[in-house]
Enzyme design. Structure first.
Site, short mmCIF file in Angstrom:
data_model
loop_
_atom_site.label_atom_id
_atom_site.label_comp_id
_atom_site.label_asym_id
_atom_site.label_seq_id
_atom_site.Cartn_x
_atom_site.Cartn_y
_atom_site.Cartn_z
N SER A 55 72.29 61.38 32.70
CA SER A 55 72.36 60.32 31.69
C SER A 55 73.40 60.72 30.68
O SER A 55 73.81 61.88 30.63
CB SER A 55 71.00 60.14 30.99
N ARG A 304 75.28 58.06 38.90
CA ARG A 304 73.95 57.50 39.09
C ARG A 304 73.98 56.01 38.77
O ARG A 304 74.62 55.60 37.80
CB ARG A 304 72.93 58.20 38.17
N THR A 340 65.72 56.15 27.77
CA THR A 340 64.79 57.29 27.79
C THR A 340 63.54 56.99 26.98
O THR A 340 62.41 57.26 27.42
CB THR A 340 65.48 58.55 27.26
N CYS A 496 81.47 53.95 46.63
CA CYS A 496 80.78 55.24 46.64
C CYS A 496 81.57 56.25 45.81
O CYS A 496 82.76 56.47 46.06
CB CYS A 496 80.62 55.75 48.06
N CYS A 519 76.49 63.13 49.49
CA CYS A 519 75.75 62.15 48.70
C CYS A 519 75.18 62.75 47.43
O CYS A 519 74.47 63.77 47.47
CB CYS A 519 74.64 61.54 49.55
N CYS A 522 73.20 58.51 44.13
CA CYS A 522 73.40 57.52 43.06
C CYS A 522 72.80 56.16 43.41
O CYS A 522 72.52 55.38 42.53
CB CYS A 522 74.89 57.38 42.73
N CYS A 525 75.36 52.47 47.17
CA CYS A 525 75.53 51.84 48.48
C CYS A 525 74.34 50.94 48.82
O CYS A 525 74.49 49.87 49.40
CB CYS A 525 75.72 52.90 49.56
#
Length: 550
Positions: A55, A304, A340, A496, A519, A522, A525
């Site tokens: 984050s 992310r 959060t 991606c 990978c 995130c 895709c």
């Protein structure tokens, strides 16, 4: 007969993020206050708590103040860097204009907030939960939902370990473990594998609008001390994004001479040639951003997806035996760029409902008290007040959309509630054909300020056991080359942020290659594929990125 062993708990929580850990702590607080026994288990697919947490982050401590009021004096790493300055820049290619803070609604001012690593906050919360008796199991991915005969959720099963790519069992094979619980909380974060399944199975989104998303690309830099101002927060909009795409950048001056910087692209963009990763790299070349980074060094990278749908996209939160908490339900406040505090509060509300149910001798029913608590909470009020902001910007663009969004937020702040709630369209819809969209010319990386994807994945510390089933599955293996390539120039190659997808070969001998070991989890895709052909499932536990201080 199953070869899997089982363990019973009162509550099992999938995911050691801020909502899951807050739920675990609140459950144990309530049990202690009542002098009751309550067993709580947290499963975390990352190799350690915080390994997969990514984050910005600027954090409103409202929920943390409620949960652990002494956190500032109790060694919480977040307390190190209160926000001291708040800037909003509108960028052109070479210049900027600063958006006057007095024009923004008061709760966008970041007064009383803190900036730091959300991963480190989760590590600290995990310590507190462990001290209270919560059992936390990192490296165990919840791969399957278990059900009772009546269809209610019974718990989850962790993934088998030691399965080869061809499905055979390797010498170190270990079957997964069944975790049975009276109530199961899904705290998987955005577009969770099991959450997605249960939302569909129980039609939890039947009365909500489609969830929409953004992809956040983040880097952590050590910068020249002369450029570092602890607590300075900068947000940008405008360049380099063009018509048909929305998003913006952030740059937060955190502790120890570091800045967290990144770029968010909303995944409803139309141009299939757009690459969020390369937009972020290009953003760093803006003179104002480059000046801050000059002489610095990139030390980490990650990406992310985030849930941008807001109030109108929050699904029904409960089904028999289970509850959605945190970003699994989509509690992000988009204009505040904060989720959060709302995630933590959702976990606390679910915990209170589950504890009351267990104490009353109930199990496996719907925790309606959680839904009622949410609808009466400050989370609900906060999200409802900004529900039209993102749709206005998407519909009318950065300039007019931002002005209208400001009017909407001020109206709600002054108690003049808008009578309408604008709608969302799924992010996988609306891509232009490749031949109808302008190509975007991205500059080559210089390896100093800008970088390529593979070197970026390297500093994310991403690792997967290569001889395991591919966790990025295709519903139809022919769609990437047979449909997506001629129609959209196969956009997976560009959306991606980790170089997972490639079209390789020449002429009539083209094939779609999946480099699953790259990978970073995130989920882009799973969201943006035009035909929803890619299904992200959990890999072997412990795999994926290992984010330090992110």
């Amino acid at each position: 007969m199953s070869e899997r062993e089982s363990m019973p708990y009162d509550v099992v929580i999938v995911g050691a993020g801020p909502s899951g850990l807050s739920a675990a702590i609140r459950l144990k607080q309530l049990a202690s206050e009542a002098g009751a026994e309550l067993s709580v288990c947290v499963l975390e697919k990352g190799s350690e708590v915080g390994a997969h947490i990514l984050s910005g982050a600027v954090i409103d401590p409202r929920a943390l103040d409620e949960l652990l009021p002494d956190w500032r004096e109790d060694g919480c790493p977040l307390a190190r860097t209160p926000v001291t300055e708040n800037h909003h820049w509108v960028l052109s290619e070479k210049g900027k204009s600063a958006y006057p803070e007095f024009l923004t609604p008061p709760y966008l001012h970041n007064k009383g907030t803190y900036t730091g690593s959300l991963g480190n906050l989760c590590r600290w919360l995990a310590e507190k939960a462990g001290e209270m008796g919560v059992e936390i199991f990192p490296g165990f991915a919840a791969a399957e939902v278990l059900f009772h005969d009546d269809g209610s959720v019974k718990g989850v099963a962790t993934g088998d370990m030691g399965v080869a790519k061809d499905g055979s069992h390797k010498p170190d094979y270990q079957p997964g473990l069944e975790i049975h619980a009276k109530y199961t909380f899904l705290s998987e974060g955005c577009r969770g594998h099991l959450s997605k399944q249960l939302i569909r199975q129980f039609a939890l989104d039947a009365d909500s609008q489609p969830q929409v998303y953004g992809i956040g690309i983040k880097e952590l830099w050590d910068i020249d001390p002369a450029q570092h101002v602890p607590g300075r927060v900068i947000h940008t909009q405008g360049w380099p994004l063009t018509d048909g795409s929305n998003g913006g950048g952030f740059l937060y001056h955190q502790a120890d001479g570091q800045v967290a910087l990144g770029f968010v692209v909303w995944l409803g963009y139309k141009n299939p040639w757009l690459s969020p990763f390369q937009e972020m790299q290009r953003w760093k070349t803006h003179p104002e951003i480059a000046a801050i980074l000059k002489g610095g060094k990139r030390v980490s990278y990650g990406a992310r997806a985030i849930s941008d749908g807001g109030w109108q996209a929050v699904p029904k939160l409960v089904a028999p035996g289970m509850a959605l908490i945190g970003d699994s339900a989509g509690f992000l406040n988009v204009p505040r760029i904060k989720g959060t505090h709302t995630a933590m509060k959702s976990g606390m509300m679910a915990a209170e409902a589950a504890f009351a149910a267990v104490q009353a001798g109930r199990s496996g029913d719907e925790l309606s008290a959680y839904t009622e608590a949410y609808e009466a909470s400050w989370v609900y009020k906060e999200l409802r007040g900004v529900r039209n902001v993102a749709p206005l910007v998407k519909k009318f663009g950065d300039t007019w959309g931002t002005l209208l969004a400001g009017v909407a937020m001020w109206s709600e702040h002054l108690g003049l509630r808008w009578p309408i709630t604008m709608q969302h369209k799924p992010d996988n819809e609306g891509l232009l054909r490749a031949d109808q969209a302008p190509r975007i010319d991205y500059p080559k990386p210089d390896g100093v300020l800008t970088f390529d994807r593979l070197s970026s994945v390297f500093v994310s510390n991403t690792n997967h056991e290569e001889d395991q089933p591919v966790h990025l599955t295709l519903k139809d293996k022919d769609i990437p080359i047979g449909y997506n390539l001629p129609m959209y120039a196969e956009p997976a190659q560009r959306y991606c942020p980790a170089g997972v997808y490639e079209v390789v070969g020449e002429g009539d001998d083209l094939r779609f290659q999946i480099n699953a070991q790259n990978c970073v989890h995130c989920k882009t895709c799973d969201i943006k594929d035009p035909t929803q052909n890619i299904n992200w499932v959990v890999p072997e536990g412990g795999g994926g990125p290992n984010y330090p201080n992110m």
